[in-house]
Design a protein around this motif. Structure first.
Motif, PDB file in Angstrom:
ATOM      1  N   LEU A 159     -19.240 -31.420 -75.464  1.00 60.75           N
ATOM      2  CA  LEU A 159     -17.823 -31.195 -75.724  1.00 60.75           C
ATOM      3  C   LEU A 159     -17.117 -30.496 -74.560  1.00 60.75           C
ATOM      4  N   GLY A 160     -17.647 -29.412 -74.046  1.00 58.20           N
ATOM      5  CA  GLY A 160     -16.965 -28.653 -72.998  1.00 58.20           C
ATOM      6  C   GLY A 160     -17.588 -28.772 -71.624  1.00 58.20           C
TER       7      GLY A 160
ATOM      8  N   PRO B 261      -4.701 -40.139 -71.960  1.00 57.78           N
ATOM      9  CA  PRO B 261      -3.826 -39.859 -70.817  1.00 57.78           C
ATOM     10  C   PRO B 261      -3.803 -41.015 -69.810  1.00 57.78           C
ATOM     11  N   PRO B 262      -2.859 -40.975 -68.868  1.00 59.46           N
ATOM     12  CA  PRO B 262      -2.852 -41.956 -67.786  1.00 59.46           C
ATOM     13  C   PRO B 262      -4.143 -41.810 -66.968  1.00 59.46           C
ATOM     14  N   PRO B 263      -4.606 -42.776 -66.282  1.00 54.83           N
ATOM     15  CA  PRO B 263      -3.889 -44.024 -66.026  1.00 54.83           C
ATOM     16  C   PRO B 263      -4.146 -45.119 -67.074  1.00 54.83           C
ATOM     17  N   THR B 264      -5.132 -44.965 -67.949  1.00 55.56           N
ATOM     18  CA  THR B 264      -5.478 -46.044 -68.881  1.00 55.56           C
ATOM     19  C   THR B 264      -4.764 -45.941 -70.223  1.00 55.56           C
ATOM     20  N   GLY B 265      -4.399 -44.727 -70.640  1.00 54.26           N
ATOM     21  CA  GLY B 265      -3.821 -44.534 -71.965  1.00 54.26           C
ATOM     22  C   GLY B 265      -4.843 -44.633 -73.075  1.00 54.26           C
ATOM     23  N   LEU B 266      -6.132 -44.662 -72.704  1.00 57.70           N
ATOM     24  CA  LEU B 266      -7.201 -44.792 -73.688  1.00 57.70           C
ATOM     25  C   LEU B 266      -7.941 -43.475 -73.872  1.00 57.70           C
ATOM     26  N   ARG B 267      -8.483 -43.298 -75.078  1.00 58.33           N
ATOM     27  CA  ARG B 267      -9.328 -42.139 -75.388  1.00 58.33           C
ATOM     28  C   ARG B 267     -10.608 -42.664 -76.025  1.00 58.33           C
ATOM     29  N   TYR B 268     -11.653 -42.742 -75.213  1.00 60.68           N
ATOM     30  CA  TYR B 268     -12.973 -43.087 -75.724  1.00 60.68           C
ATOM     31  C   TYR B 268     -13.557 -41.820 -76.325  1.00 60.68           C
ATOM     32  N   CYS B 269     -13.564 -41.743 -77.633  1.00 60.26           N
ATOM     33  CA  CYS B 269     -13.977 -40.569 -78.392  1.00 60.26           C
ATOM     34  C   CYS B 269     -15.439 -40.786 -78.809  1.00 60.26           C
ATOM     35  N   MET B 270     -16.361 -40.102 -78.137  1.00 59.55           N
ATOM     36  CA  MET B 270     -17.783 -40.390 -78.274  1.00 59.55           C
ATOM     37  C   MET B 270     -18.549 -39.275 -78.981  1.00 59.55           C
ATOM     38  N   ASN B 271     -19.656 -39.635 -79.583  1.00 64.08           N
ATOM     39  CA  ASN B 271     -20.580 -38.668 -80.173  1.00 64.08           C
ATOM     40  C   ASN B 271     -21.526 -38.176 -79.076  1.00 64.08           C
ATOM     41  N   SER B 272     -21.628 -36.864 -78.892  1.00 59.24           N
ATOM     42  CA  SER B 272     -22.539 -36.315 -77.880  1.00 59.24           C
ATOM     43  C   SER B 272     -23.973 -36.769 -78.101  1.00 59.24           C
ATOM     44  N   VAL B 273     -24.402 -36.811 -79.354  1.00 63.65           N
ATOM     45  CA  VAL B 273     -25.789 -37.157 -79.674  1.00 63.65           C
ATOM     46  C   VAL B 273     -26.121 -38.598 -79.272  1.00 63.65           C
ATOM     47  N   ALA B 274     -25.119 -39.427 -79.080  1.00 62.81           N
ATOM     48  CA  ALA B 274     -25.337 -40.818 -78.698  1.00 62.81           C
ATOM     49  C   ALA B 274     -25.499 -40.985 -77.188  1.00 62.81           C
ATOM     50  N   MET B 275     -25.371 -39.884 -76.435  1.00 67.20           N
ATOM     51  CA  MET B 275     -25.430 -39.961 -74.977  1.00 67.20           C
ATOM     52  C   MET B 275     -26.390 -38.930 -74.393  1.00 67.20           C
ATOM     53  N   LYS B 276     -26.801 -39.186 -73.170  1.00 68.19           N
ATOM     54  CA  LYS B 276     -27.540 -38.242 -72.329  1.00 68.19           C
ATOM     55  C   LYS B 276     -26.733 -38.106 -71.041  1.00 68.19           C
ATOM     56  N   HIS B 277     -26.860 -36.959 -70.376  1.00 72.58           N
ATOM     57  CA  HIS B 277     -26.181 -36.738 -69.098  1.00 72.58           C
ATOM     58  C   HIS B 277     -27.211 -36.809 -67.982  1.00 72.58           C
ATOM     59  N   VAL B 278     -26.942 -37.648 -66.983  1.00 72.30           N
ATOM     60  CA  VAL B 278     -27.793 -37.740 -65.799  1.00 72.30           C
ATOM     61  C   VAL B 278     -27.014 -37.084 -64.666  1.00 72.30           C
ATOM     62  N   PRO B 279     -27.528 -35.963 -64.119  1.00 77.54           N
ATOM     63  CA  PRO B 279     -26.808 -35.266 -63.050  1.00 77.54           C
ATOM     64  C   PRO B 279     -26.584 -36.151 -61.821  1.00 77.54           C
ATOM     65  N   GLU B 280     -25.489 -35.882 -61.120  1.00 76.01           N
ATOM     66  CA  GLU B 280     -25.144 -36.605 -59.895  1.00 76.01           C
ATOM     67  C   GLU B 280     -26.343 -36.633 -58.948  1.00 76.01           C
ATOM     68  N   GLY B 281     -26.641 -37.794 -58.387  1.00 74.04           N
ATOM     69  CA  GLY B 281     -27.725 -37.931 -57.421  1.00 74.04           C
ATOM     70  C   GLY B 281     -29.081 -38.263 -58.025  1.00 74.04           C
ATOM     71  N   GLN B 282     -29.234 -38.164 -59.334  1.00 69.94           N
ATOM     72  CA  GLN B 282     -30.504 -38.516 -59.968  1.00 69.94           C
ATOM     73  C   GLN B 282     -30.482 -39.975 -60.394  1.00 69.94           C
ATOM     74  N   PRO B 283     -31.632 -40.657 -60.280  1.00 70.30           N
ATOM     75  CA  PRO B 283     -31.668 -42.068 -60.668  1.00 70.30           C
ATOM     76  C   PRO B 283     -31.560 -42.250 -62.187  1.00 70.30           C
ATOM     77  N   ILE B 284     -30.999 -43.378 -62.562  1.00 72.81           N
ATOM     78  CA  ILE B 284     -30.892 -43.737 -63.974  1.00 72.81           C
ATOM     79  C   ILE B 284     -31.932 -44.821 -64.242  1.00 72.81           C
ATOM     80  N   GLU B 285     -32.850 -44.520 -65.138  1.00 71.67           N
ATOM     81  CA  GLU B 285     -33.901 -45.481 -65.473  1.00 71.67           C
ATOM     82  C   GLU B 285     -33.666 -46.026 -66.873  1.00 71.67           C
ATOM     83  N   LEU B 286     -33.431 -47.328 -66.952  1.00 75.96           N
ATOM     84  CA  LEU B 286     -33.226 -47.968 -68.245  1.00 75.96           C
ATOM     85  C   LEU B 286     -34.507 -47.944 -69.057  1.00 75.96           C
ATOM     86  N   VAL B 287     -34.378 -47.775 -70.367  1.00 74.30           N
ATOM     87  CA  VAL B 287     -35.521 -47.835 -71.278  1.00 74.30           C
ATOM     88  C   VAL B 287     -35.951 -49.288 -71.384  1.00 74.30           C
ATOM     89  N   LYS B 288     -37.259 -49.509 -71.303  1.00 77.82           N
ATOM     90  CA  LYS B 288     -37.802 -50.851 -71.448  1.00 77.82           C
ATOM     91  C   LYS B 288     -38.405 -51.022 -72.824  1.00 77.82           C
TER      92      LYS B 288
END
Length: 140
Positions: free
Chosen positions: A38-39, A112-139
């Motif tokens: 959230l924050g 807000p601009p520029p899209t006018g859209l608000r993608y309102c997401m559940n935190s539990v549905a996501m993980k955060h990958v810090p900048e510079g770290q590789p993203i590995e898809l689950v197989k």
């Protein structure tokens, strides 16, 4: 086009926490104001908690005041699928992961601009990958 990840219900139950399963596979919603993202303002990429498909860059995240993490746009046109949702006596646009079909949240035309859209997401549905770290898809 994103390569789909299709698993059985039993496999999803093994791979996900009970909270992740409830939101991603059962279309649940976490309580407003309770999500871990959230924050946060850490640079990086938000990926699907089910399959690690990249969804949003941290730079498009904003404080919407709704109680859920909000973003102005997806990382690209193939990141999510948008489906009409007529549940709970209203018409909304549900947002699902384009790779595993996991429920992420909803998108609204009041951002807000520029899209006018608000993608309102559940935190539990996501993980955060810090900048510079590789993203590995689950197989499979």
């Amino acid at each position: 086009m994103v390569e789909k990840l299709t698993l059985s219900d039993a496999e999803w139950r093994k791979r996900l926490t009970p909270e992740e399963y409830d939101v991603l596979r059962q279309h649940g919603t976490e309580y407003p104001g309770t999500g871990c993202f959230l924050g946060t303002k850490d640079p990086g990429t938000y990926v699907c908690a089910g399959c690690r498909n990249p969804l949003f860059k941290a730079g498009v995240k904003f404080e919407s005041g709704t109680g859920w993490p909000s973003f102005t746009q997806t990382i690209g046109p193939d990141a999510v699928a948008e489906i009409q949702d007529r549940s709970h006596g209203m018409v909304r646009t549900e947002v699902r992961c384009a790779r595993c079909d996991g429920h992420l949240g909803h998108v609204f035309p009041d951002g807000p601009p520029p899209t006018g859209l608000r993608y309102c997401m559940n935190s539990v549905a996501m993980k955060h990958v810090p900048e510079g770290q590789p993203i590995e898809l689950v197989k499979k």
